[in-house]
Design a protein around this motif. Structure first.
Motif, short mmCIF file in Angstrom:
data_model
loop_
_atom_site.label_atom_id
_atom_site.label_comp_id
_atom_site.label_asym_id
_atom_site.label_seq_id
_atom_site.Cartn_x
_atom_site.Cartn_y
_atom_site.Cartn_z
N ASP A 58 -9.18 11.10 8.85
CA ASP A 58 -9.62 12.49 7.80
C ASP A 58 -9.37 12.43 6.68
OD1 ASP A 58 -10.04 13.76 10.55
OD2 ASP A 58 -7.91 14.57 10.76
N LEU A 59 -8.49 11.23 6.19
CA LEU A 59 -8.31 11.22 4.98
C LEU A 59 -9.74 10.38 4.81
CD1 LEU A 59 -6.82 11.38 2.48
CD2 LEU A 59 -6.27 9.52 2.91
N LEU A 60 -10.04 9.44 5.38
CA LEU A 60 -11.19 8.04 4.56
C LEU A 60 -12.85 7.63 4.96
CD1 LEU A 60 -8.85 5.20 4.01
CD2 LEU A 60 -9.43 6.78 2.47
N ASP A 61 -12.90 8.78 6.29
CA ASP A 61 -14.03 8.69 6.73
C ASP A 61 -15.00 9.50 6.38
OD1 ASP A 61 -16.35 8.35 8.58
OD2 ASP A 61 -15.40 8.04 10.28
N PRO A 62 -16.57 8.85 5.34
CA PRO A 62 -16.78 10.35 5.03
C PRO A 62 -17.82 10.94 5.77
CG PRO A 62 -17.35 7.74 3.90
CD PRO A 62 -16.62 7.72 5.67
N LYS A 63 -17.40 10.80 7.00
CA LYS A 63 -18.35 12.14 7.71
C LYS A 63 -17.15 13.08 7.72
CE LYS A 63 -21.14 9.40 10.78
NZ LYS A 63 -21.95 8.31 11.46
N ARG A 64 -16.14 12.89 7.60
CA ARG A 64 -14.81 13.98 8.16
C ARG A 64 -14.32 14.35 6.08
NH1 ARG A 64 -11.77 11.55 13.10
NH2 ARG A 64 -13.63 10.96 14.30
N MET B 101 7.15 10.47 5.20
CA MET B 101 6.71 12.17 5.61
C MET B 101 4.65 12.24 5.66
SD MET B 101 7.18 14.85 5.50
CE MET B 101 9.23 15.59 5.37
N ILE B 102 4.32 12.71 6.40
CA ILE B 102 2.93 13.31 6.53
C ILE B 102 2.44 13.77 4.40
CG2 ILE B 102 3.33 15.57 6.71
CD1 ILE B 102 1.15 15.80 8.03
N GLY B 103 1.23 12.28 4.86
CA GLY B 103 0.63 12.94 3.26
C GLY B 103 0.93 12.14 2.23
N THR B 104 1.76 11.31 2.58
CA THR B 104 3.14 10.74 1.73
C THR B 104 3.15 9.12 2.24
OG1 THR B 104 4.61 11.79 1.95
CG2 THR B 104 4.85 9.77 0.29
N PRO B 105 2.18 8.34 0.75
CA PRO B 105 1.58 6.78 0.78
C PRO B 105 3.09 6.05 0.63
CG PRO B 105 1.29 7.76 -0.89
CD PRO B 105 1.73 8.86 -0.91
N TRP B 106 2.76 5.14 1.93
CA TRP B 106 4.25 3.50 1.33
C TRP B 106 3.53 2.44 0.40
CZ3 TRP B 106 5.11 -1.04 2.84
CH2 TRP B 106 6.85 -1.43 2.95
N HIS B 107 4.02 2.59 -0.08
CA HIS B 107 4.01 0.38 -0.73
C HIS B 107 4.65 0.03 -0.64
CE1 HIS B 107 0.92 3.77 -1.99
NE2 HIS B 107 0.00 2.81 -1.90
N PRO B 108 4.88 -1.01 -0.37
CA PRO B 108 6.24 -2.92 -0.63
C PRO B 108 6.76 -2.25 -1.90
CG PRO B 108 3.69 -3.75 -0.37
CD PRO B 108 3.46 -2.39 -0.34
N PRO B 109 7.61 -2.34 -2.05
CA PRO B 109 8.50 -2.27 -3.50
C PRO B 109 8.08 -3.12 -4.79
CG PRO B 109 9.68 -3.73 -2.38
CD PRO B 109 8.77 -3.23 -1.52
N PHE C 31 -11.58 -1.71 7.43
CA PHE C 31 -10.54 -0.79 5.97
C PHE C 31 -9.50 0.43 6.18
CE2 PHE C 31 -10.68 2.23 2.61
CZ PHE C 31 -10.34 1.17 1.49
N ILE C 32 -9.37 1.17 7.62
CA ILE C 32 -8.73 1.94 7.35
C ILE C 32 -7.29 1.71 7.68
CG2 ILE C 32 -8.47 4.17 9.26
CD1 ILE C 32 -10.73 4.90 8.64
N ARG C 33 -7.19 0.97 8.92
CA ARG C 33 -5.66 0.37 9.74
C ARG C 33 -5.30 -0.86 9.18
NH1 ARG C 33 -6.87 -3.45 14.61
NH2 ARG C 33 -5.98 -2.26 15.52
N GLY D 186 -11.89 22.67 5.37
CA GLY D 186 -11.38 21.61 6.18
C GLY D 186 -10.33 21.09 6.53
N LEU D 187 -9.19 21.44 5.25
CA LEU D 187 -7.99 21.08 5.76
C LEU D 187 -6.92 22.17 6.88
CD1 LEU D 187 -5.10 20.39 4.83
CD2 LEU D 187 -5.40 22.46 2.54
N ILE D 188 -7.33 23.98 6.53
CA ILE D 188 -7.60 24.66 8.00
C ILE D 188 -7.66 23.54 8.58
CG2 ILE D 188 -7.83 26.72 9.01
CD1 ILE D 188 -7.89 27.65 5.93
N GLU D 189 -8.59 23.23 9.20
CA GLU D 189 -9.19 23.27 10.78
C GLU D 189 -8.31 22.28 10.77
OE1 GLU D 189 -13.52 21.86 9.85
OE2 GLU D 189 -14.12 24.06 10.27
N GLN D 190 -7.99 20.94 10.00
CA GLN D 190 -6.95 19.95 10.33
C GLN D 190 -5.64 20.70 11.00
OE1 GLN D 190 -6.59 17.32 7.24
NE2 GLN D 190 -8.39 17.24 6.73
#
Length: 436
Positions: A92-98, A196-204, A68-70, A293-297
């Protein structure tokens, strides 16, 4: 609202007690297909596939979570302009443990399959803090990536809608991954811009397929690329006579980030941020554990120059935080780095070989909002970040996401950059409450 604890069970080593979600247009699978690590690349056109070719089921194991992540980098690897993020970042974004949003939100992940091949993914989220903030039964969908085909998009959106309906939601909004402070919006424009970091990409092609499924535009989120050229000082966004600590701004001071006190400053930043954006579209207060959590990352990449805090009469009145763009140092590295790649990343990270950055937080306290000083605060914060370019290697900074209805901020930014370089769209739809 469902118990947030159950959301942490979506990825275990054995199936969970949760029904397989079968969209209206999809047949229920008789047995689990085997995951393929080589899904087909997005087609040039939109071929017609029978809806029965597509099955959708929840992610229920760590192995499926890994896929799912990759999955986006497998789906989009041949698309012009796409660059895969690091799996570590997406973990970090998708794992329930993180991701600490799982402390207050219930989440389900789904993947779409065709002939044993994963062809799309989506998340459905019921965020308890969002329900409190909005007092409306609105659930999110996000982590939305798929081959741009009508049957796949429909099947995934149906799956998210049915699950959100089962949780008592009346409306769905997205894509938002997994919450307000994650990745927001579907990319409408900017596919060939530098990533750019944190910016999602999608096909048009995806946005028209979402709209064909009955979704309407909620808001557009605009991003502006500010090139840090020598002539920026000539384009004064703050009148030259106005300097913090001088004259009319004698009781205004500017602070840097202190790594020794980063946790305490993080709490000041969180309070300012929540105060600044309370009541705005789609906003959910940032929780203290999310800020931690954000600061740790970000600890490894943050420098004092990345944080601007403006105090008025000794009290925090405005803030801005930018982060370096991780894509600058991974351009020649796959999303799952080898040991040698990790060594390269370590060297580049320590030497701060970044060329761009993104302003991720910017806000003004309600105490000065509506005053002349309050109107000046965003200008002061941005101006301070620009001034710090002498000690940072960046050639450009992205300012976003700015709501298309935020006229004061747009007027300020457009004095420096007339047009956005990226547009991301948030969609909304009433959830069908009829029985299927």
């Amino acid at each position: 609202m469902p118990d947030a604890a159950d959301s942490r069970q979506i990825v275990t080593d054995s199936p969970v007690a949760d029904r397989v979600v079968t969209p209206r247009s999809v047949t229920r699978p008789q047995k689990a297909e085997q995951a393929s690590m080589n899904p087909a690349s997005p087609p040039a056109s939109d071929p017609v596939h029978p809806a029965s070719d597509i099955t959708v089921r929840p992610v229920i194991s760590r192995k499926e979570l890994k896929l799912f992540i990759r999955l986006p980098r497998l789906l989009y690897k041949e698309c012009a302009g796409y660059m895969p993020p690091l799996d570590m970042e997406q973990n970090d974004l998708l794992d329930p443990k993180r991701n600490r949003i799982f402390r207050h939100a219930s989440v389900r992940y789904f993947m779409a399959w065709r002939n044993g091949v994963a062809v799309g993914r989506i998340s459905a989220v019921v965020d308890g803090k969002a329900l409190e903030a909005w007092d409306e039964k609105i659930g999110w969908f996000g982590a939305f990536d798929a081959l741009p085909e009508k049957s796949i998009v429909k099947a995934l959106l149906d799956a998210a809608e049915l699950w959100l309906r089962d949780q008592g939601m009346a409306r769905m909004r997205g894509p938002v991954t997994l919450g307000y402070h994650g990745e927001s919006g579907l990319m409408i424009e900017g596919q060939t811009e530098a990533p750019m970091i944190g910016t999602p990409w999608h096909p048009p092609e995806l946005h028209s397929l979402i709209e064909a499924h009955g979704f309407e535009t909620g808001r557009d989120l605009l991003t502006f690329k500010l090139d840090l050229t020598d002539d920026l000082d000539d384009r004064h966004i703050v009148p030259g006579a106005l300097k913090p600590g001088q004259g009319k701004l004698g009781d205004v001071t500017v602070s840097h980030l202190s790594k020794k006190q980063i946790t305490a400053q993080g709490e000041v930043l969180r309070s300012l941020y929540n105060d600044a954006w309370a009541g705005t579209y789609n906003f959910v207060p940032l929780q203290s554990y999310e800020m931690t959590g954000l600061i740790e990352q970000l600890k490894l990449v943050l420098r004092p120059e990345h944080y601007v805090q403006i105090d008025h009469a000794g009290e925090p009145a405005a803030m801005a935080l930018m982060v370096p763009n991780i894509f600058d140092i991974v351009r020649d590295i796959d999303g799952a780095p080898s040991p040698l790649d990790w060594a390269k990343l370590g060297v580049r990270l320590l030497s701060h070989r970044f060329e761009s950055a993104r302003v991720i937080l910017l806000g003004v306290s309600h105490k000065v909002r509506g005053t002349v000083l309050g109107a000046l605060m965003p200008s002061l914060a941005i101006d301070e970040l620009i001034r710090r370019r002498a000690t940072l290697p960046y050639k450009s900074v992205e300012l976003g996401w700015i709501l298309d209805t935020n006229t004061p901020m747009l007027n300020l930014v457009k004095r420096l950059v007339p047009e956005p370089n990226k547009i991301h769209r948030i969609y909304e739809k009433e959830i069908d409450q009829t029985t299927h």
